[in-house]
Design a protein around this motif. Structure first.
Motif, PDB file in Angstrom:
ATOM      1  N   ASP A 133      66.437 -61.424  73.099  1.00  0.00           N
ATOM      2  CA  ASP A 133      65.191 -62.162  73.304  1.00  0.00           C
ATOM      3  C   ASP A 133      65.438 -63.660  73.367  1.00  0.00           C
ATOM      4  O   ASP A 133      64.842 -64.362  74.189  1.00  0.00           O
ATOM      5  CB  ASP A 133      64.202 -61.824  72.192  1.00  0.00           C
ATOM      6  N   LEU A 144      62.834 -59.185  62.684  1.00  0.00           N
ATOM      7  CA  LEU A 144      63.791 -59.992  63.437  1.00  0.00           C
ATOM      8  C   LEU A 144      65.216 -59.685  63.009  1.00  0.00           C
ATOM      9  O   LEU A 144      65.512 -59.620  61.809  1.00  0.00           O
ATOM     10  CB  LEU A 144      63.508 -61.484  63.212  1.00  0.00           C
ATOM     11  N   CYS A 160      62.579 -54.161  66.815  1.00  0.00           N
ATOM     12  CA  CYS A 160      62.879 -55.495  66.287  1.00  0.00           C
ATOM     13  C   CYS A 160      63.089 -56.493  67.423  1.00  0.00           C
ATOM     14  O   CYS A 160      63.618 -56.144  68.484  1.00  0.00           O
ATOM     15  CB  CYS A 160      64.151 -55.477  65.430  1.00  0.00           C
ATOM     16  N   VAL A 161      62.718 -57.727  67.198  1.00  0.00           N
ATOM     17  CA  VAL A 161      63.122 -58.823  68.072  1.00  0.00           C
ATOM     18  C   VAL A 161      64.556 -59.189  67.729  1.00  0.00           C
ATOM     19  O   VAL A 161      64.957 -59.128  66.559  1.00  0.00           O
ATOM     20  CB  VAL A 161      62.186 -60.034  67.884  1.00  0.00           C
ATOM     21  N   PHE A 176      59.227 -66.046  68.037  1.00  0.00           N
ATOM     22  CA  PHE A 176      59.726 -64.672  68.061  1.00  0.00           C
ATOM     23  C   PHE A 176      59.763 -63.975  66.699  1.00  0.00           C
ATOM     24  O   PHE A 176      59.992 -62.773  66.633  1.00  0.00           O
ATOM     25  CB  PHE A 176      61.121 -64.639  68.696  1.00  0.00           C
ATOM     26  N   TYR A 177      59.561 -64.717  65.627  1.00  0.00           N
ATOM     27  CA  TYR A 177      59.418 -64.076  64.322  1.00  0.00           C
ATOM     28  C   TYR A 177      57.933 -63.958  64.030  1.00  0.00           C
ATOM     29  O   TYR A 177      57.265 -64.941  63.681  1.00  0.00           O
ATOM     30  CB  TYR A 177      60.135 -64.880  63.231  1.00  0.00           C
ATOM     31  N   THR A 229      71.537 -55.708  70.468  1.00  0.00           N
ATOM     32  CA  THR A 229      70.193 -55.869  71.043  1.00  0.00           C
ATOM     33  C   THR A 229      69.542 -54.526  71.315  1.00  0.00           C
ATOM     34  O   THR A 229      68.368 -54.299  70.976  1.00  0.00           O
ATOM     35  CB  THR A 229      70.269 -56.695  72.336  1.00  0.00           C
ATOM     36  N   LEU A 273      52.879 -65.900  73.608  1.00  0.00           N
ATOM     37  CA  LEU A 273      53.819 -66.231  72.546  1.00  0.00           C
ATOM     38  C   LEU A 273      53.402 -67.528  71.867  1.00  0.00           C
ATOM     39  O   LEU A 273      53.218 -68.557  72.525  1.00  0.00           O
ATOM     40  CB  LEU A 273      55.234 -66.386  73.114  1.00  0.00           C
ATOM     41  N   HIS A 305      66.138 -53.352  69.571  1.00  0.00           N
ATOM     42  CA  HIS A 305      64.938 -53.050  70.357  1.00  0.00           C
ATOM     43  C   HIS A 305      64.512 -51.592  70.186  1.00  0.00           C
ATOM     44  O   HIS A 305      63.306 -51.288  70.163  1.00  0.00           O
ATOM     45  CB  HIS A 305      65.200 -53.357  71.835  1.00  0.00           C
ATOM     46  N   HIS A 343      60.483 -63.135  79.042  1.00  0.00           N
ATOM     47  CA  HIS A 343      59.489 -63.921  78.296  1.00  0.00           C
ATOM     48  C   HIS A 343      59.067 -65.182  79.051  1.00  0.00           C
ATOM     49  O   HIS A 343      58.287 -65.977  78.511  1.00  0.00           O
ATOM     50  CB  HIS A 343      60.064 -64.339  76.938  1.00  0.00           C
TER      51      HIS A 343
END
Length: 424
Positions: free
Chosen positions: A238, A187, A215-216, A118-119, A207, A270, A211, A264
């Motif tokens: 996430d 992130l 950003c995650v 996720f980064y 969150t 991913l 978003h 996800h």
């Protein structure tokens, strides 16, 4: 209950009316040197051992002795699917769907695995935002990820700080950071409950803000799981990770939980590190097929799990299921509210509670700042039979845990603290 009274009789009255009071007898309570029960307020660091834990572990030792490798399929709790026995109860505790949760590895290992996926930094958007007083291992982990991707770990780290002479972080300051740097941040990784102050952050608000700025968003819920209503699925985060040895009472250094949001679950795009336990269960042991990813959080597993550690987790999770997370949170708010009331009744100007006053913005932990104190104060509490947690420079973290702490514990703790402060 919002009205409290002083005096031991009131504490005993609260314990008598407590529907969860019997759970205290289901735990091993350490003893003081005089043979009496320790007042244990350190469940935010290491939870106490449920008495049934030994039976759960012994069951797996018996199957290992009796069946050897056949325990994987013929044990009372077959080891091949053992982790699945934990999923539903763990998902309830953190407010997630079963497909979103898996128990595996340890905390910081899982944080790195989540950041592998996720980064996803670019030259334009690579920075990581954390709270300024994040738990050190989180800070070390995100700094190392920045370095791993070729970025400067100081320039690439953005800190959400509290204001001067304040302890708690403000959301308007987070909004200002994202207004200025949102297009640079890849992130946001925040501790769901801050380990030092006990501040429980609004995960959904953070969150949505992250978003909105592209950003995650992930959370370290080590101090939240089993303590507060995390509601991870509805937060929209996430990912999240947490340990199981604090409020979840699974033993020192035990396994970690992972949440990956349902959105996800089926994403093959991913990037991730993989292993045979993230491969399709139906063909895992054919051992000739190309990798076939499991959907959901299970798809981030690497190795077959350590059953003895999972047995200890199962012992605790079964108790949580029986007691009910909503019931535990209700008692937690009463315990901590009573604790706060008694501390305020001391009218001692040398102490200050730095944890939020609003019960919805904290769990069971109260962080008590003591003016001109050093660790000798904490040592005196320990000598007096109070196990708490000292954090430099001047804070005692105390967590009355609803599964095994009583209102009498809270009363005794404050009385002994008062006596020690009066000696100063």
């Amino acid at each position: 209950m919002s009205t409290y009274n002083t005096g031991i009789d009131f504490a005993l009255q609260l314990d008598k009316a407590d529907p969860l009071a019997s759970y205290r007898t289901k735990f091993h309570i350490p003893k003081h040197t005089d043979g009496t029960d320790i007042i244990y307020f350190c469940g935010n660091s290491l939870g106490l051992q449920p008495k049934v834990t030994k039976d759960y572990i012994n069951q797996e030792l018996k199957d290992w002795a009796k069946l050897g490798v056949e325990g994987h399929v013929h044990g009372k709790n077959p080891w091949l699917s053992y982790h699945e026995l934990l999923t539903e109860n763990m998902a309830k505790i953190v407010g997630a769907k079963p497909i979103e949760v898996v128990v595996m590895n340890t905390l910081t290992t899982n944080l790195h695995l989540m950041m592998v996926s996720f980064y996803k930094p670019s030259q334009e958007r690579y920075k990581i935002l954390i709270e300024a007083d994040a738990f050190p291992s989180d800070k070390y982990a995100v700094e190392s990820q920045l370095r791993h991707h070729g970025f400067d770990d100081k320039e690439g780290l953005i800190l959400w700080s509290s204001r001067e002479n304040e302890e708690l972080a403000r959301y308007e300051d987070l909004e200002a950071i994202l207004e200025e740097h949102g297009d640079e941040i890849a992130l946001i990784m925040i501790g769901g409950v801050n380990y030092y102050t006990g501040q429980f952050f609004d995960l959904k608000r953070i969150t949505e803000l992250g978003h909105k700025n592209g950003c995650v968003v992930g959370f370290d819920c080590a101090h939240g799981a089993g303590n507060v209503n995390l509601d991870l699925h509805n937060s929209g985060a996430d990912f999240a990770i947490w340990c199981s040895y604090k409020y979840l009472n699974s033993g020192p250094g035990s396994l970690s939980g992972v949440f990956v949001h349902e959105k996800h679950a089926y994403r093959n795009d991913l990037n991730r590190f993989t292993g045979w336990w993230s491969h399709n269960k139906e063909t895992r042991f054919i051992m000739r097929d190309d990798f076939d990813m499991l959907p959901g959080a299970e798809g981030w597993q690497l190795s077959n799990p350590p059953i003895l550690s999972m047995a200890a987790i199962k012992a605790s999770l079964d108790m949580f299921e029986e007691a009910g997370m909503d019931n535990l949170i209700t008692k937690s708010k009463r315990l901590t509210g009573y604790f706060e009331f008694l501390l305020n009744e001391l009218h001692n100007e040398s102490i200050k509670i730095i944890t939020p006053k609003n019960p919805m913005e904290r769990g069971c932990q109260l962080s008590i700042q003591v003016k001109n104190a050093d660790k000798s104060l904490h040592n005196k509490l320990t000598d007096a039979g109070i196990i708490s947690d000292w954090r430099e420079p001047d804070v005692i973290r105390c967590a009355p845990v609803p599964l095994y702490n009583s209102f009498e514990d809270v009363y005794i703790m404050v009385e002994r603290l008062k006596s020690i402060l009066n000696e100063r």
